[in-house]
Design an enzyme around this catalytic site. Structure first.
Site, PDB file in Angstrom:
ATOM      1  N   HIS A  18       0.834  -1.054   0.014  1.00 21.01           N
ATOM      2  CA  HIS A  18       0.188   0.090   0.005  1.00 21.01           C
ATOM      3  C   HIS A  18       0.647   1.248  -0.081  1.00 21.01           C
ATOM      4  O   HIS A  18       2.020   1.278  -0.073  1.00 21.01           O
ATOM      5  CB  HIS A  18      -1.015  -0.091   1.217  1.00 21.01           C
ATOM      6  N   HIS A  21       4.075   1.752   2.019  1.00 17.92           N
ATOM      7  CA  HIS A  21       5.359   1.143   1.632  1.00 17.92           C
ATOM      8  C   HIS A  21       6.229   1.682   0.392  1.00 17.92           C
ATOM      9  O   HIS A  21       7.224   1.900   0.307  1.00 17.92           O
ATOM     10  CB  HIS A  21       4.978  -0.336   1.055  1.00 17.92           C
ATOM     11  N   CYS A 126       3.093  -9.776  20.451  1.00 22.20           N
ATOM     12  CA  CYS A 126       2.200  -9.626  19.295  1.00 22.20           C
ATOM     13  C   CYS A 126       2.493 -10.212  18.110  1.00 22.20           C
ATOM     14  O   CYS A 126       3.717 -10.116  17.514  1.00 22.20           O
ATOM     15  CB  CYS A 126       1.918  -7.970  19.142  1.00 22.20           C
ATOM     16  N   CYS A 129       3.494  -7.934  14.926  1.00 22.84           N
ATOM     17  CA  CYS A 129       4.554  -7.176  15.179  1.00 22.84           C
ATOM     18  C   CYS A 129       5.712  -8.550  14.777  1.00 22.84           C
ATOM     19  O   CYS A 129       7.031  -7.992  14.604  1.00 22.84           O
ATOM     20  CB  CYS A 129       4.945  -6.611  16.179  1.00 22.84           C
ATOM     21  N   CYS A 144      -1.835  -4.559  21.694  1.00 27.74           N
ATOM     22  CA  CYS A 144      -0.562  -3.956  20.887  1.00 27.74           C
ATOM     23  C   CYS A 144      -0.795  -2.595  20.583  1.00 27.74           C
ATOM     24  O   CYS A 144      -1.661  -2.173  20.060  1.00 27.74           O
ATOM     25  CB  CYS A 144      -0.361  -4.876  19.679  1.00 27.74           C
ATOM     26  N   HIS A 147      -1.157  -2.414  16.506  1.00 24.68           N
ATOM     27  CA  HIS A 147      -2.129  -3.066  16.017  1.00 24.68           C
ATOM     28  C   HIS A 147      -3.385  -3.329  16.643  1.00 24.68           C
ATOM     29  O   HIS A 147      -4.355  -3.745  16.273  1.00 24.68           O
ATOM     30  CB  HIS A 147      -1.995  -4.483  15.566  1.00 24.68           C
ATOM     31  N   LYS A 295      -2.432   5.438  11.368  1.00 26.24           N
ATOM     32  CA  LYS A 295      -1.363   5.074  10.788  1.00 26.24           C
ATOM     33  C   LYS A 295      -2.349   4.270   9.571  1.00 26.24           C
ATOM     34  O   LYS A 295      -3.151   3.478   9.590  1.00 26.24           O
ATOM     35  CB  LYS A 295      -0.423   4.014  11.401  1.00 26.24           C
ATOM     36  N   LYS A 298      -2.857  -2.132   6.278  1.00 27.67           N
ATOM     37  CA  LYS A 298      -3.592  -2.823   5.561  1.00 27.67           C
ATOM     38  C   LYS A 298      -4.778  -3.323   6.720  1.00 27.67           C
ATOM     39  O   LYS A 298      -6.013  -3.567   6.419  1.00 27.67           O
ATOM     40  CB  LYS A 298      -3.218  -3.922   4.958  1.00 27.67           C
TER      41      LYS A 298
HETATM   42  N1  MSP Z   1       9.478  -6.444   7.619  1.00 26.43           N
HETATM   43  C1  MSP Z   1       9.570  -5.547   8.545  1.00 26.43           C
HETATM   44  C2  MSP Z   1      10.769  -4.850   8.280  1.00 26.43           C
HETATM   45  C3  MSP Z   1      11.971  -5.441   8.323  1.00 26.43           C
HETATM   46  S1  MSP Z   1      13.382  -4.386   7.833  1.00 26.43           S
HETATM   47  C4  MSP Z   1      14.831  -5.434   8.142  1.00 26.43           C
HETATM   48  C5  MSP Z   1       8.244  -4.463   8.357  1.00 26.43           C
HETATM   49  N2  MSP Z   1       7.586  -4.658   7.384  1.00 26.43           N
HETATM   50  S2  MSP Z   1       6.449  -3.786   6.896  1.00 26.43           S
HETATM   51  O1  MSP Z   1       5.706  -4.466   5.600  1.00 26.43           O
HETATM   52  O2  MSP Z   1       5.618  -3.882   7.998  1.00 26.43           O
HETATM   53  O3  MSP Z   1       6.847  -2.593   6.465  1.00 26.43           O
HETATM   54  C6  MSP Z   1       7.118  -1.360   7.190  1.00 26.43           C
HETATM   55  C7  MSP Z   1       7.517  -0.179   6.652  1.00 26.43           C
HETATM   56  O4  MSP Z   1       6.506   0.165   5.726  1.00 26.43           O
HETATM   57  C8  MSP Z   1       7.690   0.981   7.550  1.00 26.43           C
HETATM   58  O5  MSP Z   1       8.839   1.014   8.117  1.00 26.43           O
HETATM   59  C9  MSP Z   1       7.453   2.159   6.755  1.00 26.43           C
HETATM   60  O6  MSP Z   1       8.811   2.237   5.889  1.00 26.43           O
HETATM   61  C10 MSP Z   1       6.460   1.406   5.599  1.00 26.43           C
HETATM   62  N3  MSP Z   1       5.285   1.868   6.088  1.00 26.43           N
HETATM   63  C11 MSP Z   1       4.241   0.933   6.221  1.00 26.43           C
HETATM   64  N4  MSP Z   1       2.971   1.671   6.598  1.00 26.43           N
HETATM   65  C12 MSP Z   1       3.292   2.931   6.545  1.00 26.43           C
HETATM   66  C13 MSP Z   1       2.614   4.359   6.737  1.00 26.43           C
HETATM   67  N5  MSP Z   1       1.271   4.355   7.065  1.00 26.43           N
HETATM   68  N6  MSP Z   1       3.175   5.485   6.712  1.00 26.43           N
HETATM   69  C14 MSP Z   1       4.489   5.354   6.530  1.00 26.43           C
HETATM   70  N7  MSP Z   1       5.281   4.301   6.337  1.00 26.43           N
HETATM   71  C15 MSP Z   1       4.584   3.202   6.214  1.00 26.43           C
HETATM   72  O7  MSP Z   1       8.052  -3.823   9.145  1.00 26.43           O
END
Ligand code: MSP
Length: 504
Positions: A18, A21, A126, A129, A144, A147, A295, A298
């Site tokens: 989304h 990312h 969690c 997480c 959490c 979440h 935030k 998904k």
């Molecule tokens: N897999 C772990 C990260 C491992 S790195 C060694 C993870 N993945 S995640 O799919 O949850 O992605 C987290 C990252 O996605 C956040 O740190 C950020 O970079 C980005 N974001 C996900 N949702 C976001 C928002 N709503 N706003 C900004 N960034 C966001 O955590």
């Protein structure tokens, strides 16, 4: 040759990508492109985090094997990169066998160095997480804080990583390297977490099977975070034809969201110290993109679909919007309404009109030919030192400030058009030289800002520069007056007001 190595987090494959990312990947891409402009040898890494409980749980809930879910969603993340014009040099998947082998090798070394022991862990956990929560983090109702789901009490026989023994080295790191973590609020947050006392953390999971097997005890897999963090290191060993580790390690920038600060600012440097590897130079932590004050994620179901935005307005507009609307490093709200407003007022009216007016007037008054005269000194003064200021901001990952510097010049050029009123000069006899100078200044100013905008708006910048007959986007020609345009060609609207699907 200078090198620049930038990374994004690797994204969980338990759901489809989304805008959150896309945001991090866009930011890292702007930095990568900017450094390529400067002639640096760049390595830009992104990818997917495929092991661990969140993925295993999501797969089982859908009645498929984790690998199947991982393959499906990794494909989506991989497809997202070119759609947002990300120029990553490699896409790592933690199920790559080369990654797995390297993780085993590094973590075996960490154990041999005396930083691993066997013990029992009990705590609130969690599963989303994939993390245990400290008592002071837990939300009311034993939930959490991210979440809002209920935590489970877990007890497990694990191998532990002796994080506690890195308390002092980490404090020293933070004392000596004030820009290790930025912005400052995040630096302070990480440091106070360290100072509050570090507890050892589980390095392996006993109950899980979806992970990298622990070589010295195959009943365990590595805890997903250690497997995941190491991607930044392992990728270099097999991303290219030759091993790139010696060229690019350590990373210049890890770009991450604030949700994963502790892993990158505390666990990760400690792990690298334990393995005897060099530490990254900077961790830059951006905020959340919020919708309706939450935030975007998904699991919360409040997602602005990047694919829909791209289809209608193009990837450039999305890249511009997220870095302009939300100061990079802070939280900020995004919405369809504010997207459309910025698209119309800034991209279409300010940049788009500047380009079409400038090119239009050169065609109308000079049949497309640009006179070879020096730019107006008064306007040139307002561009003095611009590339250096932009570079300094990007060096500090201040991507919104860098963009603002550039955008002020877009506005300055629009004011210049109004001040000089070339349409009046065109009617007055004896003002031919003035008109030549004004038009040449506008064309050169437009070219210079476009070179600087290229990392943010790559496709539009390339189209615009092509119409100016000057496709060079290197930093060497980012200053006003560093190139000269002879001829301009017609340019279809860069940011159409009512873009048809797929046409932008
Ligand atoms: N897999 C772990 C990260 C491992 S790195 C060694 C993870 N993945 S995640 O799919 O949850 O992605 C987290 C990252 O996605 C956040 O740190 C950020 O970079 C980005 N974001 C996900 N949702 C976001 C928002 N709503 N706003 C900004 N960034 C966001 O955590």
């Amino acid at each position: 040759m200078a090198t620049f190595y930038v990374t994004t987090p690797i994204y969980y494959v338990n759901a489809a990508p989304h805008l959150g990312h896309a945001y991090t990947t866009i930011a890292a891409d702007v930095m990568a492109r900017h450094h390529r402009q400067r002639g640096d040898r760049v390595f830009f890494l992104t990818g997917t985090d495929e092991h661990g409980e969140p993925v295993a749980d999501a797969a089982h809930a859908q009645g498929v094997e984790p690998q199947e879910l991982a393959d499906r969603n990794a494909g989506r993340f991989k497809a997202l990169a070119p759609q947002i014009e990300a120029t990553n040099d490699f896409f790592i998947r933690t199920t790559d066998p080369q990654h797995e082998a390297r993780v085993q090798e590094v973590l075996t070394r960490v154990r041999e160095n005396g930083h691993v022991y066997e013990g029992i862990y009990e705590g609130w956990y969690c599963p989303r997480c994939a993390d245990f929560k400290a008592d002071n983090e837990i939300e009311e109702g034993n939930r959490c804080p991210i979440h809002h789901i209920e935590l489970t009490r877990e007890q497990e026989e694990n191998y532990f990583f002796r994080l506690s023994s890195f308390q002092e080295p980490l404090e020293r790191l933070y004392a000596e390297q004030e820009d290790f973590v930025a912005p400052r609020t995040r630096f302070n947050e990480a440091l106070s977490f360290i100072r509050s006392g570090l507890r050892d953390v589980p390095l392996t999971r006993h109950k899980l099977t979806w992970g990298v097997p622990v070589p010295w005890d195959p009943e365990h897999v590595f805890y997903v975070w250690f497997d995941a963090l190491l991607n930044y290191y392992t990728a270099l060993s097999y991303a290219g034809e030759e091993d790139l580790t010696a060229i690019f390690w350590p990373p210049d920038y890890h770009i991450i969201g604030k949700d994963i600060l502790r892993f990158h600012a505390v666990y990760w440097p400690a792990l690298l110290m334990a393995a005897g590897l060099e530490l990254p130079r900077h961790v830059f932590v951006h905020g959340y993109l919020l919708m309706d004050g939450e935030k975007m994620s998904k699991s919360l179901g409040n997602v602005l679909d990047p694919f829909a935005v791209i289809e209608r307005f193009g990837a450039d507009a999305l890249r511009f919007y997220v870095l302009r609307e939300v100061p990079f490093g802070q939280d900020g709200s995004v919405s369809t309404a504010s997207f459309e407003l910025r698209y119309e007022t800034e991209l279409a009216n300010e940049l788009g009109n500047l380009a079409s007016r400038t090119i239009g007037m050169v065609q109308r008054y000079r049949a497309g030919k640009v006179a070879s005269v020096a730019p107006d000194a008064q306007l040139a003064a307002d561009f003095d030192g611009l590339p250096e200021r932009v570079a300094a901001h990007v060096d500090a990952a201040e991507l919104t400030l860098a963009l603002e510097e550039i955008w002020q010049r877009v506005r300055r050029l629009n004011r210049y058009v109004e001040e000089q009123a070339p349409w009046k000069l065109a009617k007055e006899s004896g003002r031919e030289d003035d008109l030549d100078r004004v038009l040449a200044t506008l064309v050169e100013g437009l070219r210079a800002v476009t070179v600087l905008l290229w990392p943010y708006l790559p496709a539009s910048a390339e189209r615009l520069l092509a119409a100016l007959g000057s496709s060079d986007v290197s930093f060497a020609v980012a200053a006003l007056g560093s190139a000269s345009i002879e001829h301009v060609s017609p340019l279809p609207s860069l940011f159409p007001k009512e873009p048809a699907a797929g046409s932008a």
